[in-house]
Motif scaffolding. Sequence first.
Motif, PDB file in Angstrom:
ATOM      1  N   ASP A 160       0.843  -1.208   0.000  1.00  0.00           N
ATOM      2  CA  ASP A 160       0.000   0.000   0.000  1.00  0.00           C
ATOM      3  C   ASP A 160       0.869   1.245   0.000  1.00  0.00           C
ATOM      4  OD1 ASP A 160      -1.885  -1.903   0.275  1.00  0.00           O
ATOM      5  OD2 ASP A 160      -2.843  -1.065   2.059  1.00  0.00           O
ATOM      6  N   LEU A 215       3.958   1.488  -0.960  1.00  0.00           N
ATOM      7  CA  LEU A 215       4.654   1.611  -2.251  1.00  0.00           C
ATOM      8  C   LEU A 215       3.818   2.416  -3.243  1.00  0.00           C
ATOM      9  CD1 LEU A 215       6.536   0.753  -4.677  1.00  0.00           C
ATOM     10  CD2 LEU A 215       5.196  -1.329  -4.786  1.00  0.00           C
ATOM     11  N   PHE A 216       2.559   2.016  -3.392  1.00  0.00           N
ATOM     12  CA  PHE A 216       1.704   2.696  -4.368  1.00  0.00           C
ATOM     13  C   PHE A 216       1.381   4.125  -3.932  1.00  0.00           C
ATOM     14  CE2 PHE A 216       1.186  -1.502  -6.094  1.00  0.00           C
ATOM     15  CZ  PHE A 216       0.992  -1.270  -7.447  1.00  0.00           C
ATOM     16  N   LYS A 217       1.098   4.283  -2.645  1.00  0.00           N
ATOM     17  CA  LYS A 217       0.721   5.607  -2.153  1.00  0.00           C
ATOM     18  C   LYS A 217       1.864   6.600  -2.323  1.00  0.00           C
ATOM     19  CE  LYS A 217      -1.770   7.952   1.370  1.00  0.00           C
ATOM     20  NZ  LYS A 217      -2.812   7.878   2.308  1.00  0.00           N
ATOM     21  N   GLU A 230       4.588   6.366  -4.273  1.00  0.00           N
ATOM     22  CA  GLU A 230       5.027   6.569  -5.655  1.00  0.00           C
ATOM     23  C   GLU A 230       4.018   7.372  -6.478  1.00  0.00           C
ATOM     24  OE1 GLU A 230       7.890   5.782  -7.301  1.00  0.00           O
ATOM     25  OE2 GLU A 230       8.727   5.214  -5.363  1.00  0.00           O
ATOM     26  N   LEU A 231       2.729   7.167  -6.172  1.00  0.00           N
ATOM     27  CA  LEU A 231       1.724   7.818  -7.016  1.00  0.00           C
ATOM     28  C   LEU A 231       1.186   9.119  -6.427  1.00  0.00           C
ATOM     29  CD1 LEU A 231      -0.274   4.697  -8.255  1.00  0.00           C
ATOM     30  CD2 LEU A 231       1.609   5.875  -9.370  1.00  0.00           C
ATOM     31  N   ASN A 232       1.703   9.468  -5.249  1.00  0.00           N
ATOM     32  CA  ASN A 232       1.207  10.668  -4.575  1.00  0.00           C
ATOM     33  C   ASN A 232       1.396  11.929  -5.425  1.00  0.00           C
ATOM     34  OD1 ASN A 232       0.023  11.978  -2.437  1.00  0.00           O
ATOM     35  ND2 ASN A 232       2.007  12.568  -1.580  1.00  0.00           N
ATOM     36  N   ASP A 233       2.564  12.064  -6.032  1.00  0.00           N
ATOM     37  CA  ASP A 233       2.829  13.280  -6.823  1.00  0.00           C
ATOM     38  C   ASP A 233       2.734  13.020  -8.319  1.00  0.00           C
ATOM     39  OD1 ASP A 233       4.959  11.619  -6.942  1.00  0.00           O
ATOM     40  OD2 ASP A 233       6.505  13.156  -6.742  1.00  0.00           O
ATOM     41  N   TYR A 234       2.073  11.930  -8.696  1.00  0.00           N
ATOM     42  CA  TYR A 234       1.960  11.596 -10.122  1.00  0.00           C
ATOM     43  C   TYR A 234       0.945  12.547 -10.777  1.00  0.00           C
ATOM     44  CZ  TYR A 234       1.575   8.654 -14.277  1.00  0.00           C
ATOM     45  OH  TYR A 234       1.587   8.167 -15.557  1.00  0.00           O
ATOM     46  N   SER A 235       1.300  13.063 -11.930  1.00  0.00           N
ATOM     47  CA  SER A 235       0.352  13.942 -12.625  1.00  0.00           C
ATOM     48  C   SER A 235       0.406  13.701 -14.127  1.00  0.00           C
ATOM     49  CB  SER A 235       0.635  15.414 -12.305  1.00  0.00           C
ATOM     50  OG  SER A 235       1.920  15.749 -12.756  1.00  0.00           O
ATOM     51  N   LEU A 236      -0.682  13.998 -14.769  1.00  0.00           N
ATOM     52  CA  LEU A 236      -0.801  13.814 -16.236  1.00  0.00           C
ATOM     53  C   LEU A 236      -1.405  15.076 -16.833  1.00  0.00           C
ATOM     54  CD1 LEU A 236      -2.456  10.289 -16.480  1.00  0.00           C
ATOM     55  CD2 LEU A 236      -0.221  10.895 -17.404  1.00  0.00           C
TER      56      LEU A 236
END
Lengths: 185, 416
Positions: free
Chosen positions: B8, B10-12, B14-20
Amino acid sequence: MQQQLESELIEGCKQKQHKAFKMLYKQYGPTLLAICYRYCKSRSEAEDVLQEGFIKIFKKIDSYKGKGSFEGWIKRIIVNTAINHFRSNLKHYYLYDLDDDKIFIDEADDIFEFKIEIDKGFLIKCIQELPQGYKLVFNMYAIDGLAHSEIAKLLGISINTSKSQLFKARRQLKGKIQAHLDLNK
Amino acid sequence: MKKYKNIDELFKEELNDYSLEPSKDRWKKIESNLFNRFTKGWWIALIILLLVSIPIIFHTYYGNNIKATSNFNPVDSVITMVDSIKYDSNYIIAHQETVKLISSEPKSNNKGNEVIISENIRKNEAEIDLTFGMNIYNDNISNEYKYNNQSIEEIEYRSLYSLNNNNSNLLYEEYPNSIVNNINNKKNKLRIYTSFSGYVGVLYYQDSPDLLTWSSDFGIGYMTNKFYFETGLGYQKAKQNGELRFEYETSDSVGYYNEVISFQINPNNNNEVSYNTKIKNVYDSVIHYSLDNPIYTYDYINIPIIIGYTITRTEKVNLSIQGGLIFSFLTKTYIPVINFDVSDATLLKVTNNTYARANNYTSIHLAIRSSYKLYGSVSLLLQPEFSKSISSISKANGVRRLPYSFGVRGGILFNF
């Protein structure tokens, strides 16, 4: 200073200023699209959800009273929009879950160590490839921080079903990541 | 090396600042949804206004002309008299002509006599090189004639002169048919026409494959020399891929075990046992999902409101551009037969994710109209077209689905 800018932006949106809405979209659009993307199968579907969510944000902006973080508030609207988007398809994902009565051992306690950098796009893909029910629960619980009781209420399922979906999601994700690491050794 | 407490985290993390970055046109879609002030009521008001005002405007501008030209006589002959010609050593610099349009079909108050229906003095200015000795003067002149206080459109005029010292002789002159046509056309300034046409095109959807559409239409229009206003009734068929999700169960191999068939004790060593085993597969019911995209067909009744402008017109060919709105009303939806053909599977559930179509939608229409006169009042029509919906074709709130189409229309026009 940042807070002042944000409050000015919110105030502008409340006054229905075109420019303020555009700035809000520019500032939060990319982050919110990434959230939508986790819940959806494709980029275009994610953009549809983003669009629907933004329209809700703009229409409901008056109900934001400044309690709690604004970013948290808009993220929650986007997550709810994503859930609603799939709500019509949800029911049958749980009908055949025969493991409702079982108690699931919490598998979330394994230590993960990585020698290589894991690509974020790969992680998103792992989530997207999960069956719809697993994907929703994992996103809601593990990343967006909702409790099982909230998830159960939002999706109209039992708490145990939510737990079992999470359990299965984690198991699948671990498998995918392990395979990826083995391949890149 | 990165360390995470659990999957959990790991995903949280790594993807916390992910943007598209959203696609460029997405903001425009949101914007049009939020700031589109043209609500349904405004559209209806605009259409009514157009329907009422256009015939009034046409009547105001052209109605009087019809009356004025009701006893207009056809032009039979044109007389041109050259009054003077001036030139310096090398160039003709000007000449003056008097042009008379003669009618042999008399007006009621001048029975039996020829009458001059128009007289105009033309001052033509042109430069002609005289260095070739015997010269021919050939020019194209536009002019404006007045008749009953109304202006007749520009007329192309050609004349040939031989030049001899201070005199010039008219060798040949030609008034193209347009001079007579232009004048006679005044009688029919406001014409009514009808059309029967068929359209074939491709519908481009943003979220599903492109599919064919066709329509058959009847139109009725008012036409002036330059503008036309058209409405009508059309029947359209539009196709689109639906999305069905099948959930089914099959009995699949989920693992195996070694079954002991027999065993033997080693006669020399009682503690040693050898087993004969056989692999046995274990089967269990497994749930699968599959998608199918059958083609849905939708019937619409279309009502267009179109304004056109004639770019060029010859005796046979007419070329115009046109634009307007098309109002489409859904009349029938054809749901395809569900086809599920996975062998040895039990179908558990079918979920239809095809979005429901709105009962009506509006599109903008742009086209280039070319027509070719076959005979009398019948013309052939060929018309490349583009249309794009400006209100969503789907019922769902929030996401606006705005397909567009390109295609060609062919048909027949009847002028009255």
